[in-house]
Design a protein around this motif. Sequence first.
Motif, short mmCIF file in Angstrom:
data_model
loop_
_atom_site.label_atom_id
_atom_site.label_comp_id
_atom_site.label_asym_id
_atom_site.label_seq_id
_atom_site.Cartn_x
_atom_site.Cartn_y
_atom_site.Cartn_z
N ARG A 157 0.85 -1.26 0.01
CA ARG A 157 -0.01 -0.04 0.06
C ARG A 157 0.94 1.29 0.18
O ARG A 157 0.46 2.30 -0.91
CB ARG A 157 -1.10 0.04 1.19
CG ARG A 157 -2.11 1.22 1.11
CD ARG A 157 -3.03 0.88 2.10
NE ARG A 157 -3.78 -0.26 1.98
CZ ARG A 157 -5.10 -0.35 1.23
NH1 ARG A 157 -5.29 0.62 0.59
NH2 ARG A 157 -5.67 -1.48 1.13
N LEU A 158 2.00 1.34 0.65
CA LEU A 158 2.99 2.18 0.93
C LEU A 158 3.61 2.45 -0.65
O LEU A 158 3.51 3.85 -1.06
CB LEU A 158 4.01 2.12 1.86
CG LEU A 158 5.07 3.14 1.94
CD1 LEU A 158 4.55 4.31 2.66
CD2 LEU A 158 6.11 2.46 2.90
N LEU A 159 3.92 1.68 -1.22
CA LEU A 159 4.65 1.67 -2.68
C LEU A 159 3.56 2.07 -3.66
O LEU A 159 3.74 2.91 -4.46
CB LEU A 159 5.22 0.35 -3.00
CG LEU A 159 6.37 -0.13 -2.29
CD1 LEU A 159 6.89 -1.31 -2.40
CD2 LEU A 159 7.51 1.04 -2.60
N ALA A 160 2.38 1.51 -3.25
CA ALA A 160 1.31 2.13 -4.54
C ALA A 160 0.92 3.69 -4.13
O ALA A 160 0.76 4.65 -5.27
CB ALA A 160 -0.05 1.28 -4.31
N SER A 161 1.12 4.22 -3.11
CA SER A 161 0.99 5.75 -2.63
C SER A 161 1.97 6.37 -3.44
O SER A 161 1.64 7.51 -3.72
CB SER A 161 0.89 5.98 -1.27
OG SER A 161 1.94 5.75 -0.62
N GLY A 162 2.94 5.87 -3.59
CA GLY A 162 4.32 6.61 -4.21
C GLY A 162 4.43 6.22 -5.62
O GLY A 162 5.40 6.91 -6.32
N LEU A 163 3.52 5.66 -6.23
CA LEU A 163 3.72 5.23 -7.68
C LEU A 163 2.35 6.05 -8.28
O LEU A 163 1.31 5.94 -7.99
CB LEU A 163 3.53 3.73 -7.85
CG LEU A 163 3.71 3.13 -9.10
CD1 LEU A 163 5.24 3.49 -9.82
CD2 LEU A 163 3.41 1.81 -9.19
N GLU A 164 2.63 6.81 -9.39
CA GLU A 164 1.90 7.56 -10.06
C GLU A 164 0.93 6.65 -10.94
O GLU A 164 1.37 5.57 -11.36
CB GLU A 164 2.39 8.78 -11.11
CG GLU A 164 3.16 8.06 -12.20
CD GLU A 164 3.83 9.42 -12.73
OE1 GLU A 164 4.08 9.16 -14.08
OE2 GLU A 164 4.00 10.53 -12.41
N PRO A 165 -0.48 6.80 -11.05
CA PRO A 165 -1.23 5.86 -12.02
C PRO A 165 -0.42 5.84 -13.40
O PRO A 165 0.03 6.80 -13.99
CB PRO A 165 -2.56 6.90 -12.25
CG PRO A 165 -2.52 7.88 -10.83
CD PRO A 165 -1.23 8.13 -10.64
N GLY A 166 -0.53 4.56 -13.80
CA GLY A 166 0.07 4.39 -14.94
C GLY A 166 1.70 3.86 -14.86
O GLY A 166 2.14 3.55 -15.74
N GLY A 167 2.21 4.08 -13.48
CA GLY A 167 3.39 4.04 -13.37
C GLY A 167 3.68 2.28 -13.26
O GLY A 167 2.99 1.73 -12.99
N VAL A 168 4.97 2.10 -13.41
CA VAL A 168 5.39 0.70 -13.00
C VAL A 168 6.37 0.63 -11.82
O VAL A 168 7.41 1.22 -11.70
CB VAL A 168 6.17 0.19 -14.56
CG1 VAL A 168 7.42 0.70 -14.72
CG2 VAL A 168 6.20 -1.41 -14.31
N LEU A 169 6.11 -0.58 -11.10
CA LEU A 169 6.91 -0.94 -10.06
C LEU A 169 7.60 -2.17 -10.34
O LEU A 169 6.85 -3.17 -10.79
CB LEU A 169 6.07 -1.06 -8.85
CG LEU A 169 6.60 -1.92 -7.47
CD1 LEU A 169 7.85 -1.19 -6.77
CD2 LEU A 169 5.64 -2.32 -6.58
N PHE A 170 9.13 -2.23 -10.24
CA PHE A 170 9.60 -3.59 -10.49
C PHE A 170 10.13 -3.99 -9.24
O PHE A 170 10.92 -3.43 -8.38
CB PHE A 170 10.79 -3.44 -11.26
CG PHE A 170 10.69 -3.11 -12.64
CD1 PHE A 170 10.36 -3.85 -13.72
CD2 PHE A 170 10.60 -1.54 -13.12
CE1 PHE A 170 10.14 -3.51 -15.14
CE2 PHE A 170 10.38 -1.17 -14.59
CZ PHE A 170 10.02 -2.06 -15.43
N VAL A 171 9.56 -5.43 -9.09
CA VAL A 171 9.76 -5.96 -7.60
C VAL A 171 11.22 -7.13 -8.12
O VAL A 171 10.64 -7.95 -8.60
CB VAL A 171 8.67 -6.82 -7.01
CG1 VAL A 171 8.92 -7.46 -5.77
CG2 VAL A 171 7.46 -5.71 -6.73
N CYS A 172 12.13 -6.50 -7.47
CA CYS A 172 13.60 -7.46 -8.14
C CYS A 172 13.97 -8.21 -6.84
O CYS A 172 14.58 -7.61 -6.11
CB CYS A 172 14.40 -6.93 -8.71
SG CYS A 172 13.52 -5.93 -10.28
N GLY A 173 14.08 -9.55 -6.81
CA GLY A 173 14.71 -10.26 -5.79
C GLY A 173 14.06 -11.66 -5.97
O GLY A 173 13.70 -12.12 -7.06
#
Length: 190
Positions: free
Chosen positions: A89-105
């Motif tokens: 939820r924290l990361l979703a709040s810092g990502l603009e709509p249409g933006g991409v989060l790469f979860v690497c590990g």
Amino acid sequence: MSQPSGSQSNTGAFTGLPSWAVALPLWAGARWLWIAPMAAGEVRYYCGGSAGLHRSSRAPAMEQLPLATAYSVVVLDHRSATPQPSWWRLLASGLEPGGVLFVCGARTAGLPARIRSAAPALRPSEWHVIERSQDADWRLRPATGAALKLFDTALQPPLSLGARLDEIGRRWTQGGRLPCLPVWRDGEAQ
């Protein structure tokens, strides 16, 4: 699955980031954030944008990250710490709509479902992999046999049998692969 080494890149906007950072489209974001949580709870992070690397810093916890302004690209490099449910939820709040989060590990079973249930605005894709190509450049590709065949045969020059065996051996033994889950932020869901 082995992971790429943590060797640092020293070129341009990627100074201080792992060498495999060049495989991710940080250049596509007007503002980007690279987050590397540590096992003790501390977080290293890098902020950048169209003008290159702006700063690197540390925060005592994920909740103290600079998320007041949304980023178009966020990378969660969780090789040193297991992702916590409260992070999504924290990361979703810092990502603009249409933006991409790469979860690497490490590739964790059920991670896409846990992300969707914790943060409905986030839409996980299929697993991808960051790996070295035959010319030693880093690339991001879908983690499927069909994608591997396309990259290795159709998009690159064919390899001799010896070169192909070297490629397979390097891919599985030298830490040249890292699972990565692209996650998009939906502008509709809250």
